[in-house]
Design a protein around this motif. Structure first.
Motif, PDB file in Angstrom:
ATOM      1  N   SER A  84       0.835  -1.204   0.000  1.00 24.71           N
ATOM      2  CA  SER A  84       0.000   0.000   0.000  1.00 24.71           C
ATOM      3  C   SER A  84       0.870   1.256   0.000  1.00 24.71           C
ATOM      4  CB  SER A  84      -0.937   0.004   1.211  1.00 24.71           C
ATOM      5  OG  SER A  84      -0.213   0.113   2.429  1.00 24.71           O
ATOM      6  N   VAL A  85       2.035   1.177   0.621  1.00 23.26           N
ATOM      7  CA  VAL A  85       2.961   2.319   0.617  1.00 23.26           C
ATOM      8  C   VAL A  85       3.473   2.562  -0.800  1.00 23.26           C
ATOM      9  CG1 VAL A  85       5.111   3.243   1.555  1.00 23.26           C
ATOM     10  CG2 VAL A  85       3.622   1.845   3.005  1.00 23.26           C
ATOM     11  N   VAL A  86       3.850   1.494  -1.470  1.00 22.84           N
ATOM     12  CA  VAL A  86       4.297   1.608  -2.863  1.00 22.84           C
ATOM     13  C   VAL A  86       3.159   2.113  -3.739  1.00 22.84           C
ATOM     14  CG1 VAL A  86       5.212   0.340  -4.845  1.00 22.84           C
ATOM     15  CG2 VAL A  86       5.968  -0.244  -2.525  1.00 22.84           C
ATOM     16  N   GLY A  87       1.948   1.576  -3.512  1.00 24.49           N
ATOM     17  CA  GLY A  87       0.798   1.993  -4.299  1.00 24.49           C
ATOM     18  C   GLY A  87       0.488   3.465  -4.142  1.00 24.49           C
ATOM     19  N   GLY A  88       0.640   3.985  -2.923  1.00 27.39           N
ATOM     20  CA  GLY A  88       0.405   5.405  -2.705  1.00 27.39           C
ATOM     21  C   GLY A  88       1.371   6.272  -3.487  1.00 27.39           C
ATOM     22  N   THR A  89       2.638   5.863  -3.528  1.00 27.62           N
ATOM     23  CA  THR A  89       3.641   6.610  -4.285  1.00 27.62           C
ATOM     24  C   THR A  89       3.328   6.575  -5.788  1.00 27.62           C
ATOM     25  OG1 THR A  89       5.321   6.061  -2.637  1.00 27.62           O
ATOM     26  CG2 THR A  89       6.107   6.819  -4.781  1.00 27.62           C
ATOM     27  N   ASP A 360      -1.309  16.432  -4.848  1.00 33.00           N
ATOM     28  CA  ASP A 360      -0.047  15.898  -5.372  1.00 33.00           C
ATOM     29  C   ASP A 360       0.617  14.905  -4.422  1.00 33.00           C
ATOM     30  OD1 ASP A 360       0.564  17.835  -3.497  1.00 33.00           O
ATOM     31  OD2 ASP A 360       2.308  18.597  -4.575  1.00 33.00           O
ATOM     32  N   ILE A 361       0.165  14.841  -3.152  1.00 41.43           N
ATOM     33  CA  ILE A 361       0.686  13.812  -2.236  1.00 41.43           C
ATOM     34  C   ILE A 361      -0.454  12.966  -1.662  1.00 41.43           C
ATOM     35  CG2 ILE A 361       2.767  15.097  -1.621  1.00 41.43           C
ATOM     36  CD1 ILE A 361       1.378  15.761   1.062  1.00 41.43           C
ATOM     37  N   GLN A 362      -1.644  13.085  -2.249  1.00 43.75           N
ATOM     38  CA  GLN A 362      -2.814  12.363  -1.760  1.00 43.75           C
ATOM     39  C   GLN A 362      -2.568  10.854  -1.696  1.00 43.75           C
ATOM     40  OE1 GLN A 362      -7.018  12.491  -0.625  1.00 43.75           O
ATOM     41  NE2 GLN A 362      -5.761  14.231  -1.192  1.00 43.75           N
ATOM     42  N   GLY A 363      -2.026  10.287  -2.773  1.00 39.43           N
ATOM     43  CA  GLY A 363      -1.793   8.854  -2.812  1.00 39.43           C
ATOM     44  C   GLY A 363      -0.815   8.398  -1.754  1.00 39.43           C
ATOM     45  N   ARG A 364       0.283   9.142  -1.570  1.00 42.62           N
ATOM     46  CA  ARG A 364       1.290   8.743  -0.583  1.00 42.62           C
ATOM     47  C   ARG A 364       0.759   8.823   0.844  1.00 42.62           C
ATOM     48  NH1 ARG A 364       5.831  12.529  -3.038  1.00 42.62           N
ATOM     49  NH2 ARG A 364       3.929  13.394  -3.954  1.00 42.62           N
ATOM     50  N   VAL A 365      -0.043   9.841   1.125  1.00 41.40           N
ATOM     51  CA  VAL A 365      -0.628   9.943   2.463  1.00 41.40           C
ATOM     52  C   VAL A 365      -1.611   8.801   2.691  1.00 41.40           C
ATOM     53  CG1 VAL A 365      -2.073  11.340   3.990  1.00 41.40           C
ATOM     54  CG2 VAL A 365      -0.275  12.426   2.650  1.00 41.40           C
ATOM     55  N   LEU A 366      -2.433   8.495   1.689  1.00 43.94           N
ATOM     56  CA  LEU A 366      -3.371   7.387   1.826  1.00 43.94           C
ATOM     57  C   LEU A 366      -2.637   6.056   1.960  1.00 43.94           C
ATOM     58  CD1 LEU A 366      -6.063   8.503  -0.765  1.00 43.94           C
ATOM     59  CD2 LEU A 366      -6.375   8.304   1.714  1.00 43.94           C
ATOM     60  N   GLY A 367      -1.528   5.896   1.251  1.00 46.26           N
ATOM     61  CA  GLY A 367      -0.718   4.689   1.410  1.00 46.26           C
ATOM     62  C   GLY A 367      -0.181   4.575   2.826  1.00 46.26           C
ATOM     63  N   ALA A 368       0.266   5.702   3.384  1.00 43.72           N
ATOM     64  CA  ALA A 368       0.751   5.713   4.769  1.00 43.72           C
ATOM     65  C   ALA A 368      -0.375   5.392   5.739  1.00 43.72           C
ATOM     66  CB  ALA A 368       1.356   7.082   5.096  1.00 43.72           C
ATOM     67  N   ILE A 369      -1.577   5.903   5.449  1.00 43.76           N
ATOM     68  CA  ILE A 369      -2.734   5.617   6.301  1.00 43.76           C
ATOM     69  C   ILE A 369      -3.053   4.124   6.295  1.00 43.76           C
ATOM     70  CG2 ILE A 369      -5.242   5.910   6.459  1.00 43.76           C
ATOM     71  CD1 ILE A 369      -4.810   8.838   5.611  1.00 43.76           C
ATOM     72  N   VAL A 370      -3.108   3.516   5.106  1.00 41.89           N
ATOM     73  CA  VAL A 370      -3.424   2.089   5.003  1.00 41.89           C
ATOM     74  C   VAL A 370      -2.382   1.262   5.734  1.00 41.89           C
ATOM     75  CG1 VAL A 370      -3.662   0.136   3.428  1.00 41.89           C
ATOM     76  CG2 VAL A 370      -4.685   2.344   2.841  1.00 41.89           C
ATOM     77  N   PHE A 371      -1.107   1.569   5.497  1.00 42.35           N
ATOM     78  CA  PHE A 371      -0.037   0.799   6.134  1.00 42.35           C
ATOM     79  C   PHE A 371      -0.086   0.939   7.654  1.00 42.35           C
ATOM     80  CE2 PHE A 371       4.210   0.598   7.999  1.00 42.35           C
ATOM     81  CZ  PHE A 371       4.622  -0.660   7.599  1.00 42.35           C
TER      82      PHE A 371
END
Length: 427
Positions: A84-89, A360-371
């Motif tokens: 999920s972290v990779v996916g967010g990036t 522009d950082i939405q995906g990375r923050v969501l990846g951090a949230i999921v992880f």
């Protein structure tokens, strides 16, 4: 960094560009792109849940080892969290719709090949592990990607409604997927994987109907710095940080695998039949679906700070009730009450994240949230098993109560107590 140095609770993004799909729709029901996306992701979620229950069933039927079957589930959970972290990036760098379609395609081909192997002979356990891990990896990539895409498909004023509707998709899949997968497996071992592969293909056909407004070009960043930016933003924010702590501790206490394991073991100790235990678990799981259906209305009518404080306050009270209540059926009712709050809190939290976090950082923050939300869950599962073996169900639920009580403390921080209503925050 001090709390006062964190990003302010404001937003700068404007309404969707005129002529874009989001701007042309007056309601979610008339937003064809949103509805096609929602149905596509519902099919993918049900397919994922159906296959996920079939992997351990296949391992158990071919090896007879419950330990191996449990290991498959643990490995899937770990793979989903890490990817999920990779996916967010990736979601912040590439077209999100195409990423979802690529992951669906990979899973469809993977499960198609797996079905063929099951049909021609016994599948080695190593192959089952590999297929389960690769499918879980794709699932991990899609989780932050599809959550980030929501903001591109709807108006800012519709984010709460869209996020609440997304919870119906998720909890509906959790409720329907495992029974469907188990039933199909009982008919034929390959059937749950065949049906999941077909569902992923149909999901892709629906995603082709989704029109995503053109996004601004995202700045290129180095792989390491870009990936960690989501964690940095999340843990510096005065609202998202304390709520993330509450979510993580609550998931550790009440994650579905751990709490269902506790109920199954308790029911067995109290002499309940397997059928009655299954009914109890179904009753408990229905709470999440009910919560997803009422989430939008509750969020619209209730102050956000109250939702978080009361929602997390229910946890320790319910856990102590589980420790002392007699019988088996009441366990399902109590857990259903706990699960009702899950989609309400999730929808509210994710709407705040969508409004507060720059796109522009939405995906990375969501990846951090999921992880982060998943990282403590395996600890909770292991603790349930270990404590039950040594002290019985009473001390299991006492442990759950203590962890849940710790999860309520961050909701009393100033940032959460003084939360502004969603309609006062521009995204």
């Amino acid at each position: 960094m001090a709390i006062d140095d964190a990003p302010p609770i404001t937003g700068t993004a404007a309404e969707p560009v005129a002529g874009s799909p989001a701007a042309e729709r007056g309601s979610l029901l008339r937003n064809r792109s949103w509805q096609a996306f929602w149905v596509a992701e519902t099919l993918a979620a049900v397919a994922e849940q159906s296959a996920d229950i079939a992997y351990p069933l296949l391992v158990l039927s071919t090896t007879g080892s419950a330990a191996y079957a449990g290991a498959v589930g643990s490995a899937q959970l770990l793979a989903t969290g890490v990817l999920s972290v990779v996916g967010g990036t990736l979601a912040d760098r590439f077209d999100r719709r195409r990423m979802l379609m690529l992951c669906n395609s990979v899973r469809a081909v993977l499960l198609g090949a797996f079905c063929w192997m099951i049909a021609v002979g016994t599948v080695p356990i190593a192959v089952t592990f590999a297929v389960a891990l690769l499918s879980a990896a794709c699932f991990g990539i899609t989780m932050p990607t599809q959550m980030a895409l929501i903001k591109q498909l709807v108006r800012p004023s519709q984010l709460t409604e869209a996020t609440a509707q997304n919870q119906i998709r998720w909890f509906g899949a959790i409720t329907a997927g495992p029974p469907v997968g188990g039933w199909l497996f009982g008919l034929a071992r390959a059937l749950p994987f065949v049906s999941s592969a077909v569902a992923f293909v149909v999901s892709n056909l629906l995603l082709m109907l989704v029109k995503v407004p053109p996004a601004e070009k995202r700045a290129a960043t180095s792989a390491g710095r870009g990936t960690m930016e989501g964690f940095r933003y999340l843990f510096r924010h005065p609202v998202l940080r304390p709520l993330m702590i509450s979510i993580t501790l609550s998931n550790m206490a009440f994650n579905t695998t751990g709490i269902f394991l506790a109920v199954i073991a308790t029911a067995k100790d109290r002499g309940a039949s397997d059928g009655f235990t299954g009914i109890t678990l179904a009753l408990a799981g229905a709470g999440g679906l009910l919560g997803s259906l009422v989430a939008g209305g509750v969020i619209r009518r209730t102050p956000p700070s109250l939702v978080f404080m009361v929602g997390y306050g229910i946890g320790p009270i319910a856990a102590m009730a589980l420790a002392v209540v007699p019988g088996v059926a009441p366990l399902g009712v109590i857990i259903a009450c706990v699960f009702v709050r899950g989609p309400i809190i999730s929808a509210l939290f994710l709407t705040y994240a969508a409004k507060l976090v720059p796109d522009d950082i939405q995906g990375r923050v969501l990846g951090a949230i999921v992880f982060t939300s998943m990282v403590a869950s395996p600890i909770g599962v292991l603790a349930v098993g270990a404590i039950f073996e040594t002290g019985g169900s009473f001390w299991v639920f006492v442990m759950v109560a203590v962890v849940a009580a710790l999860g309520t403390l961050p909701t009393f921080t100033r940032g959460v107590r003084t939360l502004r209503p969603l309609d006062e925050i521009t995204s």
